[in-house]
Each structure stands twice: as C-alpha cells, then as structure tokens.
Design a protein around this motif. Structure first.
Motif, short mmCIF file in Angstrom:
data_model
loop_
_atom_site.label_atom_id
_atom_site.label_comp_id
_atom_site.label_asym_id
_atom_site.label_seq_id
_atom_site.Cartn_x
_atom_site.Cartn_y
_atom_site.Cartn_z
N PRO A 320 10.81 -0.40 4.85
CA PRO A 320 10.50 -1.69 5.47
C PRO A 320 9.23 -2.30 4.85
O PRO A 320 8.27 -2.62 5.54
CB PRO A 320 10.31 -1.36 6.96
N LEU A 321 9.27 -2.46 3.55
CA LEU A 321 8.13 -2.87 2.72
C LEU A 321 8.38 -4.29 2.22
O LEU A 321 9.42 -4.55 1.62
CB LEU A 321 8.03 -1.89 1.54
N HIS A 322 7.44 -5.17 2.46
CA HIS A 322 7.65 -6.59 2.16
C HIS A 322 6.54 -7.16 1.30
O HIS A 322 6.23 -8.34 1.38
CB HIS A 322 7.76 -7.39 3.47
N SER A 323 5.91 -6.30 0.52
CA SER A 323 4.82 -6.76 -0.36
C SER A 323 5.10 -6.28 -1.77
O SER A 323 5.22 -5.08 -2.02
CB SER A 323 3.49 -6.18 0.15
N ILE A 324 5.19 -7.23 -2.70
CA ILE A 324 5.44 -6.84 -4.10
C ILE A 324 4.14 -6.31 -4.72
O ILE A 324 4.18 -5.42 -5.59
CB ILE A 324 6.05 -8.02 -4.90
N LEU A 325 2.99 -6.79 -4.25
CA LEU A 325 1.72 -6.27 -4.78
C LEU A 325 1.52 -4.82 -4.34
O LEU A 325 1.09 -3.98 -5.13
CB LEU A 325 0.55 -7.15 -4.30
N LEU A 326 1.83 -4.52 -3.10
CA LEU A 326 1.71 -3.13 -2.65
C LEU A 326 2.73 -2.25 -3.38
O LEU A 326 2.43 -1.09 -3.72
CB LEU A 326 1.91 -3.05 -1.13
N THR A 327 3.90 -2.78 -3.66
CA THR A 327 4.89 -2.04 -4.44
C THR A 327 4.31 -1.65 -5.80
O THR A 327 4.50 -0.52 -6.27
CB THR A 327 6.16 -2.90 -4.63
N MET A 328 3.58 -2.59 -6.40
CA MET A 328 2.98 -2.31 -7.71
C MET A 328 1.91 -1.22 -7.58
O MET A 328 1.83 -0.29 -8.40
CB MET A 328 2.37 -3.59 -8.28
N ASN A 329 1.10 -1.29 -6.53
CA ASN A 329 0.10 -0.24 -6.32
C ASN A 329 0.78 1.11 -6.09
O ASN A 329 0.35 2.14 -6.64
CB ASN A 329 -0.81 -0.58 -5.14
N MET A 330 1.83 1.13 -5.28
CA MET A 330 2.54 2.39 -5.01
C MET A 330 3.15 2.96 -6.29
O MET A 330 3.16 4.18 -6.47
CB MET A 330 3.64 2.16 -3.97
N VAL A 383 -3.22 -4.88 -9.04
CA VAL A 383 -2.57 -3.61 -8.73
C VAL A 383 -3.53 -2.67 -8.01
O VAL A 383 -3.14 -1.88 -7.16
CB VAL A 383 -2.05 -2.96 -10.04
N TYR A 384 -4.81 -2.78 -8.36
CA TYR A 384 -5.85 -1.89 -7.83
C TYR A 384 -6.16 -2.15 -6.36
O TYR A 384 -6.27 -1.23 -5.56
CB TYR A 384 -7.08 -2.07 -8.72
N GLN A 385 -6.29 -3.43 -6.00
CA GLN A 385 -6.63 -3.77 -4.63
C GLN A 385 -5.41 -3.60 -3.73
O GLN A 385 -4.33 -4.08 -4.06
CB GLN A 385 -7.11 -5.21 -4.55
N ILE A 386 -5.61 -2.98 -2.58
CA ILE A 386 -4.50 -2.73 -1.66
C ILE A 386 -4.66 -3.61 -0.42
O ILE A 386 -5.69 -3.55 0.26
CB ILE A 386 -4.46 -1.25 -1.23
N GLY A 387 -3.66 -4.44 -0.16
CA GLY A 387 -3.68 -5.25 1.05
C GLY A 387 -4.32 -6.61 0.89
O GLY A 387 -4.41 -7.35 1.86
N LEU A 388 -4.78 -6.95 -0.31
CA LEU A 388 -5.32 -8.29 -0.54
C LEU A 388 -4.29 -9.11 -1.33
O LEU A 388 -3.48 -8.56 -2.07
CB LEU A 388 -6.61 -8.21 -1.35
N ASN A 389 -4.34 -10.40 -1.16
CA ASN A 389 -3.43 -11.28 -1.88
C ASN A 389 -4.22 -12.41 -2.53
O ASN A 389 -4.48 -13.43 -1.89
CB ASN A 389 -2.38 -11.85 -0.93
N PRO A 390 -4.60 -12.26 -3.82
CA PRO A 390 -5.40 -13.29 -4.47
C PRO A 390 -4.58 -14.44 -5.07
O PRO A 390 -5.07 -15.13 -5.97
CB PRO A 390 -6.15 -12.51 -5.55
#
Lengths: 409, 409
Positions: A320-330, A383-390
């Motif tokens: 149930p993951l809805h963030s492409i940036l978090l996907t990149m970090n993972m 990719v480094y920052q988790i949970g931020l959206n710049p």
C-alpha cells in the motif's frame, strides 16, 4: 511557434548508457509538446523569442514513470494489516474473508464512480511527486464486466488528471472463488472472452499474468501469452516473487516488455534475460511490506546489462505504497541500487518497461516534453531524503500541469 | 467563554491502559486552549452555545508528537549516501570527510538564519502530518557557541510555526575533532561550560548523551547526568543502538525520561527498566537506513509494560526521515508493533518521553487542545497506508493551525 526556454537548471537528461546524464548550468527548449533542444546556458542565448523560465539552479528530471501499479481497487485492507500485527495467522485472516479475495469482493461491489473516487487520493500523491505516466492493472474484477470496469476507471484517471495511463489487463491475477479448483476453465474464459472484449474496447495496452505457485503456472500463462500475442498486445509478467517456477524463462521466450518482482530469479537465468528486450522491474515496496529477505540478483543484472526499472506496486495488500520517491529510496536502501539506477528506474527504464522509450523517459530532442523541476541541486537528494517532496513544477506534453511559481522555482 | 464543539467524529482518545481508547460517533468540546469534554453525540446536544464543526465521520487523534529528532543541522549527506551505494566503504567515506564530522563542519559554518532556512522544509512535512510537538536536539555544534546556536534555531522554529518545541542539549553526541583522543577533557568542557551556559539561556528542556562504543562510555555519561541533575534538568540517552555497553542501566539509575534506540537491549535488562518511569523510544528509521537486523526486545517490553514511544530520529546521516506517518508504518512493519501501539508511540507515550503527559498526548478533559482531524474512518488507516497524508485539519492549543475546510472535513 511559441516556445519555452527553461534556464539555469541542472538537467538530469538520462541520456547515455548509465548514470544521470547530468548537464549542469543548462537549458531546455520546448516547442509545443516536444523537447527541441538541450544544451549549455551560453548556447541557449540564441533562442531570443522563447518565453524564459529561470530555474535558479534547481534540478530538472524527466517526468517520473510508475510502471507497475494496481492503483484501482475497492475498499482497503487496513483491518487485515492490523490483525496480522495483533498475531493472527494468514490462514485465520483468510478464514475471516481477508486477503486478495476481500479486494475482489469490494471491487466487484463498487460502481465505476466509487472506484474512481477511491483511487483519486492514492493517485494524488504520485501526481504531487511529478509522476507523468502511470501503469495501472486490472486484476481485482476477475470476470468480464468487472475487469472492464477497472480498466475504464484507469482510463478515466488519465483524462481527469492530465497524465498518461497505460492500462494492463491482469485477468490472470488470482483465481476467482467461483472457479475454485477449475483454474484451466478460468484461463479459457480469460482467453475466449475477457481479454478479447477488453481489447476490443481499446482498454488494453499490455497483458500481464501472475506466474506463481499461489496463482497460475507456466502452462496457463502460455495460453494467455498466445492469446495476447494473437491480438497483437505486448506482454508483462509477475514472476519469481515467492518462488521460482520458470516464469522469467517463459516471459523471455515471448520477449515480454518486463518481468516484475524477480527476487527468486537465479543468477544463471540472467544471461537468457539479457538476450531479450525485457526489462527487470523491481518492486521494493512488496519486499518491505512482506519482510522478504531474498534479494533480486542485482549484481547479475548489472553484469549482463539488463535494464532495471522500479515501481511502487501500489496495491491494497502487499504494497500500500503511494510514493514514487520513497520507492526510489527503498530500491537503494533495501536492494542496493545506486541513486542513478533508481532514477533511471523511474524514467528511461520504466518507459522501456511500458514500450514507450521512443517517446518519453529522457530529456532529449524529439521526445515528449514531460519533465519535473525540483528544489534540489543534485539528483541524489531526491533519493536520499525520506518523506520530503521537493517538486516545484510539473510539465506534461509541453503544458504546465503544476506551473512554477515565479520567484520560487 | 466561546467554545468549539467537534461533532460526528471517531475519536481516538488514547485514554485507558492500551489500545486507541476509541469512541465512535463522538464529540469533543474545547474552551480556550483546553479540552473540556469528550463524549457521545447524544450527550453533546446540551452544548447549545458552542460553534459546531462537523467532522462527518472522520477520525480525531491527539496532535502527533515526534519525541526524538535532530532536525536542525547544516548541509546534507546525500553525497555520502550515494558513495556508499556506489561501493565506497565507511572508512573511505570518512577519509573523504564524510560522516557526522561533515555535518558538524557544515553546522558550524552556517549562520543561525541559514540553519533556520534549511530546517524549514524538513519541519514542513511533519507539520503537514499533524505534528504539534517536536523534540529537537543539539549535537552538531560540539562547542559552546554552536550548540547554543542550534538550540536557538530549534526555539525559533517553535515561534514561527506554532508548535511546541522541546529543546534537548546533546553536547555529548560525538567527539569534536579538536578533542581527538581527549574525550574526558571534552566531557569536562560540556559539564563546566557548554551545558551550564545553554541552560542559563533557557535553551535546555532535557539533556541527552550518546552512550556507545563509537561515542561516550558510561563513566563519561555519568558525569553529564550528574551535571544535568545538579541543574535540575531531566535526562535522556541514546543507548544500545549498535552494541550493549550498559547505557540503559545507567539511565535507569538516574530515572531518565527515556532510553532511545535499544535494539541491543537484552531481555533480562527489561525488568529493571520497567521499575523506572523511563520510556523506551524506538527509532525504526535508523534501523531501516542502516539495514540493522537486531530487533529491539519488543515482547519483553510488552510483558513488563514498559511504555513504548516511536520517533523519526530525523537526522542527516542514519535517518533522513521526515514523516511521522511513515515512522509509524515502519514501527509496525519492521519492529512488529500494532497500529495501536504505533499511535500510542506518537501521542501519549511520546508525551511521557518528554515529561509532558500531564499536558498533552491524549484527548481528555483538562489536557491542552492539540488535535488532528483525518479523512479516514479508523486509526489503522493512518499506519497501513504508506506515503499518503490524510490530514484534514490541525488544532494547536485550541487554535486552528490548519483549519478544516467547511464542507470537506
């Protein structure tokens, strides 16, 4: 023709064989819906008639592409998530009606309008993070009417939200209850009726099968691949997620667009994969949620230069993951991808996994002007920052879906 | 006195010994900055003079509390993150000036205004997710001037953004380069000058020490605890993160507010912890980023009823995580907490970890009116969904920091 010149940007073009294709202090010229030119600031001075948008040292990437999602479904599985953490076993949860069957029941029950309403907030986060192309699968309807309903909802999301939606038919996602112990009969229905009807309505860009011990075997998958091929539709497959039953080999035989998951793919199978045009799509969200420990064969994929994409796998159960940036970090944290591989995985290689790399996925002349301006100076920050959206601004096909704020971008 | 009645809400009060303290179809009465009453909709009818906000079946929780962060720092460590994934070893990265020392150098170099500017976007995500109280530590200054500068920035963030900031002095976070091989001398400086000066400026709500083989030993920590106790300041400690050198036992001896990390705490040490008022603060972000495999002793903590809090540990190195909702998901997915434990961990038990549970952390008469309205019907949805933020409205001390949109909340 009016043109737009984006200036003073660090541009991750994704051109070249590897890395970001980074061009610092550069500019991009856009005419109509197309990228016309990418180059240095000094050369950009000649475009005197273009409207200028000063990016003030920000980063520009291609629009992000989420190439594997199950974003459209009814209900949620929060109760099941909670019950599992409270100590219930998978079988106890299944007895209470949990698991994929609960999503099928809720999806069948929901109207097209209700499914659309439920999908919107899930899509919104991906839109906010600069996603300009998304693949959405059917697979919770599991009958003709409801699979088509799901694909119509996917199609509507593209019309409403100004993004490209690639619609994948996944009738062979799970065996519906009414076909218990009759998997071959269900596959026959998929091939004789469900897939042809969905395709006839123009709702199918690709055909996917879940090849796994708990889903369908390679003989059944072959029937679907033959049917799809006869209809001229490209193929994808969920393979080697929980075990290895030869799904990748079958997909290679059919030169599928992508093989997705592949934690249990063996190193000795990678050379065969490398001989096809097939993309390896890694899905770290499901790995994370399921607490899987088997890692995909990353070193072999690198060695044999198999293109690697990554995706959210957004779905109600295993991701149930809805963030492409978090996907990149993972993908970096859990699988060991480099940030550059992660960005290629959500741009150029994701486009390849959808058969669209001639149109999107990199910033080069002739491609569609899908791009994102970010308030960071280097791509690794995404990719480094988790949970931020710049994300500062998003352009889709040459038009601003989210325009830059003057004095801010 | 004007009062506000929030109606038609599912209220996670966090009252009671465990669970959500859920009251469905309920209402909350707020007068000035205080919760006056919580009860059923039928009983709520008597408050005829209150301004009514219809929550339309949404969820209300206490304002979320992030009780362990290093949110204020200079620079970033994205390059180091990238280098590690490209195959450089920790020692090679250290040789290139990476690691905590690079954050210390960047923090010392930055002005107070620059540090504030850099912290703002990191804080914004937490604010957007309904955080009304945050703890922020010093610890990248490592000299008198720069530790005080960090704490002033932390204090300013509270003034600017309408949230409560708890300022923790962490002078003993790492050994500054200029004291290499002279840890005891540095501890003397902390005790004789740094901590007393910071406290004299009113910048210290609690004192923390990093007790670890790579940081300070229990003898050095004891000196700091004695100094802090003499100043009347409560204690916290980073303990048992990478190894077990007795930090928790020391913290128990001093009845510290919290012991934080504790992956390497032994089961046989938990009964002693349970005899104190000390909260166990779990930090799943660092566990995730460092690919740690040693799990904190959750079953023992439950058995001995040690209150468990969870926090983002937001910092530039081991946890560049800026989402309290994702922290809750990680606590469940990686550590096995239940969603109810995760919500207690960011409300009531987080308040305990800051010594503030008499004022905040639950929705009960007499407590400060810090609360969040969410567009979900049940609390498990907050934890189950990854990357979504269903926050609709935030009230801090009785005033709307983010007001509900009429017809939407």
């Amino acid at each position: 023709m009016p043109s737009t010149l984006l200036t003073n940007a660090n541009v991750a073009t994704l051109m070249g064989e590897s890395g970001y294709g980074l061009m610092n202090e550069s500019a991009i010229l856009i005419e109509s819906d197309t990228i016309k030119w990418v180059g240095s600031m000094s050369e950009a001075r000649r475009f005197v008639d273009a409207e200028i948008i000063d990016c003030r040292g920000g980063l520009i990437t291609p629009g992000l592409i989420d190439c594997h999602t199950h974003l459209v479904y009814g209900g949620d599985r929060a109760d099941e998530f909670e019950q599992r953490l409270e100590g219930l076993s998978y079988s106890e949860i299944a007895e209470r009606g949990g698991g994929i069957r609960s999503s099928v029941a809720a999806t069948r029950q929901a109207s097209q309008a209700e499914l659309l309403q439920q999908a919107k907030p899930r899509l919104q986060q991906l839109l906010d993070e600069g996603v300009t192309t998304i693949e959405i699968k059917s697979g919770y309807g599991l009958d003709c009417e409801n699979e088509i309903k799901m694909l119509r909802v996917a199609s509507s999301l593209g019309d409403i939200h100004d993004l490209r939606v690639c619609k994948t038919f996944l009738g062979a996602h799970a065996l519906p209850l009414e076909f218990a112990n009759a998997a071959d009969e269900y596959i026959d229905l998929v091939c004789s009726t469900m897939l042809p009807q969905a395709a006839a309505e123009g709702l199918v860009d690709a055909v996917d099968v879940f090849i796994e011990t708990i889903a369908f075997d390679t003989m059944q998958a072959r029937k679907i691949f033959d049917c799809a091929s006869a209809l001229g539709l490209p193929l994808k497959a969920h393979v080697e997620q929980l075990s290895n039953i030869g799904g990748t080999q079958l997909a290679c035989e059919y030169n599928a667009l992508s093989v997705d998951h592949i934690e249990y793919l063996r190193d000795d199978e990678v050379p065969e994969l490398a001989e096809t045009d097939t993309v390896a799509v890694l899905l770290p969200g499901a790995y994370y949620v399921l607490r899987e420990t088997q890692l995909p064969p990353l070193e072999s994929l690198r060695k044999h230069r198999v293109p690697i994409a990554i995706a959210s796998d957004a779905n109600p159960g295993s991701s149930p993951l809805h963030s492409i940036l978090l996907t990149m970090n993972m993908a970096c944290t859990l699988f060991g991808l480099t940030p550059a591989e992660a960005l290629r995985g959500t741009t150029l290689n994701a486009a390849k996994a959808l058969g669209l790399d001639d149109q999107i996925g990199s910033l080069e002349p002739g491609k569609q002007a899908d791009l994102v301006i970010w308030d960071v100076h280097k791509p690794s920050m995404l990719v480094y920052q988790i949970g931020l959206n710049p994300c500062v601004a998003v352009m889709r096909a040459g038009r601003w879906r989210k325009p830059p704020v003057v004095g801010e971008a």
